[in-house]
Design a protein around this motif. Structure first.
Motif, mmCIF file in Angstrom:
data_model
loop_
_atom_site.group_PDB
_atom_site.id
_atom_site.type_symbol
_atom_site.label_atom_id
_atom_site.label_comp_id
_atom_site.label_asym_id
_atom_site.label_seq_id
_atom_site.Cartn_x
_atom_site.Cartn_y
_atom_site.Cartn_z
ATOM 1 N N ALA A 75 37.374 46.531 43.324
ATOM 2 C CA ALA A 75 37.520 48.080 43.494
ATOM 3 C C ALA A 75 39.076 48.301 42.873
ATOM 4 O O ALA A 75 39.341 49.313 42.470
ATOM 5 N N LEU A 76 40.023 47.520 42.888
ATOM 6 C CA LEU A 76 41.315 47.618 42.537
ATOM 7 C C LEU A 76 41.726 47.017 41.263
ATOM 8 O O LEU A 76 42.900 46.949 40.740
ATOM 9 N N THR A 77 40.491 46.670 40.479
ATOM 10 C CA THR A 77 40.644 46.074 39.073
ATOM 11 C C THR A 77 40.240 47.161 38.086
ATOM 12 O O THR A 77 39.226 47.706 38.266
ATOM 13 N N GLU A 103 48.888 40.499 43.761
ATOM 14 C CA GLU A 103 47.906 41.289 43.197
ATOM 15 C C GLU A 103 47.314 42.455 44.090
ATOM 16 O O GLU A 103 47.568 43.370 43.614
ATOM 17 N N PHE A 104 47.141 41.987 45.532
ATOM 18 C CA PHE A 104 46.371 42.816 46.193
ATOM 19 C C PHE A 104 47.588 43.880 46.754
ATOM 20 O O PHE A 104 47.319 44.966 46.761
ATOM 21 N N MET A 161 47.568 52.382 45.161
ATOM 22 C CA MET A 161 46.581 53.141 45.732
ATOM 23 C C MET A 161 47.293 54.133 46.787
ATOM 24 O O MET A 161 46.906 55.444 46.637
ATOM 25 N N ARG A 214 38.165 42.569 35.066
ATOM 26 C CA ARG A 214 36.798 42.772 36.153
ATOM 27 C C ARG A 214 35.809 41.361 35.868
ATOM 28 O O ARG A 214 35.449 40.565 36.396
ATOM 29 N N ALA A 230 36.997 44.443 47.592
ATOM 30 C CA ALA A 230 38.088 45.243 47.484
ATOM 31 C C ALA A 230 38.892 45.034 46.233
ATOM 32 O O ALA A 230 39.374 45.807 45.713
ATOM 33 N N GLN A 231 38.932 43.569 45.769
ATOM 34 C CA GLN A 231 39.543 43.071 44.779
ATOM 35 C C GLN A 231 38.987 43.696 43.322
ATOM 36 O O GLN A 231 39.693 44.248 42.378
ATOM 37 N N THR A 279 50.379 44.908 45.006
ATOM 38 C CA THR A 279 50.489 45.779 43.682
ATOM 39 C C THR A 279 49.563 46.869 43.671
ATOM 40 O O THR A 279 49.595 48.140 43.763
ATOM 41 N N GLY A 280 48.141 46.502 43.818
ATOM 42 C CA GLY A 280 46.999 47.440 43.952
ATOM 43 C C GLY A 280 46.942 48.440 45.118
ATOM 44 O O GLY A 280 46.775 49.516 44.848
ATOM 45 N N LEU A 281 47.333 47.850 46.260
ATOM 46 C CA LEU A 281 47.636 48.572 47.533
ATOM 47 C C LEU A 281 48.807 49.604 47.292
ATOM 48 O O LEU A 281 48.424 50.783 47.631
#
Length: 286
Positions: free
Chosen positions: A151-153, A59-60, A67, A159, A148-149, A62-64
């Motif tokens: 912020a990416l949700t 998940e991290f 971004m 959330r 950080a998690q 994918t979010g990175l």
């Protein structure tokens, strides 16, 4: 990190230093920023030579990636030049533009590479901090990773579920702090704050959609959290047991709110008139 560190001028100089460090053409210039950038150049070379081995949360990752792609699109990194009007041959400005554009693209690319490399390195530290508790050296990193998690949700439901996961984590930390270790009450304070945040987001989503599906996560959380908190009542000091009881009282309030919300949705009541720390306060069915 200081935002001024990666201003355009410093970013371009950083890209030059990276080129030189990797055997590229020397630019025969000296910048007053070189002393500050030198440690970053050294870090960049080390990361390139010996990349850290770390398992990154999918998940991290994918979010990175999302971004970085958004940043690249916004800054024009890798944008195609097709369709742009050709510069006149022999024009001094036209001859400079490609070089300037390429240099800026390299600088922006260097920043993105630095962010990605740093994220991979940080993910390894984050994995090591998963079992940290208040007072441990890595506990700040653990809490920073949680922010950080968040912020990416994107959605309120995601959330809200994440906040409830954090509340579970705080309870696990509190369990390890029994037996006279300090910080138990503070961890439960953080746990209750995460509980309120998560429940508020999930009940708000249920009210907005007039759909009780978001409350399923609340029900599952209550079942597990009650059981774990009740287990803590059997040990610890009297002060700790009193504090544990306060958290159990909060869970009782959450359960009542979820039941009232579910009943109001079933009878079609308007749900968004007033609210409190747990989200919308549903009116009783008429």
């Amino acid at each position: 990190m200081d935002n001024a560190l990666f201003s355009r001028r410093r970013a371009e100089r950083f890209a030059q230093l990276l080129d030189e460090a990797n055997g590229g053409r020397r630019h025969h210039v000296r910048s007053r920023d070189d002393d500050q950038l030198a440690p970053l150049v050294t870090l960049g070379r080390r990361l390139g030579t010996n990349p850290p081995i770390a398992e990154v949360n999918p998940e991290f990752r994918t979010g990175l990636r999302a971004m970085l792609l958004a940043t690249a699109a916004r800054e024009g990194v890798g944008a195609a030049t097709a369709g742009r009007p050709a510069e006149k041959a022999g024009s001094g400005r036209g001859s400079l533009l490609p070089a300037v554009t390429a240099r800026r693209a390299r600088a922006r690319g260097a920043i993105l590479v630095g962010i990605a490399a740093g994220a991979v390195a940080v993910s390894g530290i984050s994995a090591a901090s998963e079992n940290a508790v208040p007072g441990d050296a890595l506990y700040g990193m653990k809490r920073g990773t949680e922010r950080a998690q968040l912020a990416l949700t994107g959605s309120d439901i995601s959330r809200g579920q994440l906040f409830l996961d954090f509340a579970r984590t705080r309870l696990a930390e509190a369990s390890s702090l029994r037996g006279g270790r300090t910080g138990y009450s503070g961890v439960l304070d953080d746990m209750d704050a995460d509980t309120r945040q998560g429940v508020r987001l999930l009940t708000g989503a249920a009210a907005q959609r007039s759909d009780a599906a978001a409350l399923v996560a609340v029900d599952a959380f209550l079942t597990e959290q009650r059981r774990s908190l009740n287990a803590l009542l059997d040990s610890g000091s009297r002060t700790d047991r009193v504090r544990t009881t306060e958290s159990l009282t909060l869970l009782e309030s959450v359960a009542k709110r979820a039941d009232a919300m579910r009943a109001a949705i079933a009878c079609g009541q308007h749900l968004t008139v007033t609210s409190d720390a747990l989200g919308p306060i549903p009116a009783a069915c008429s």
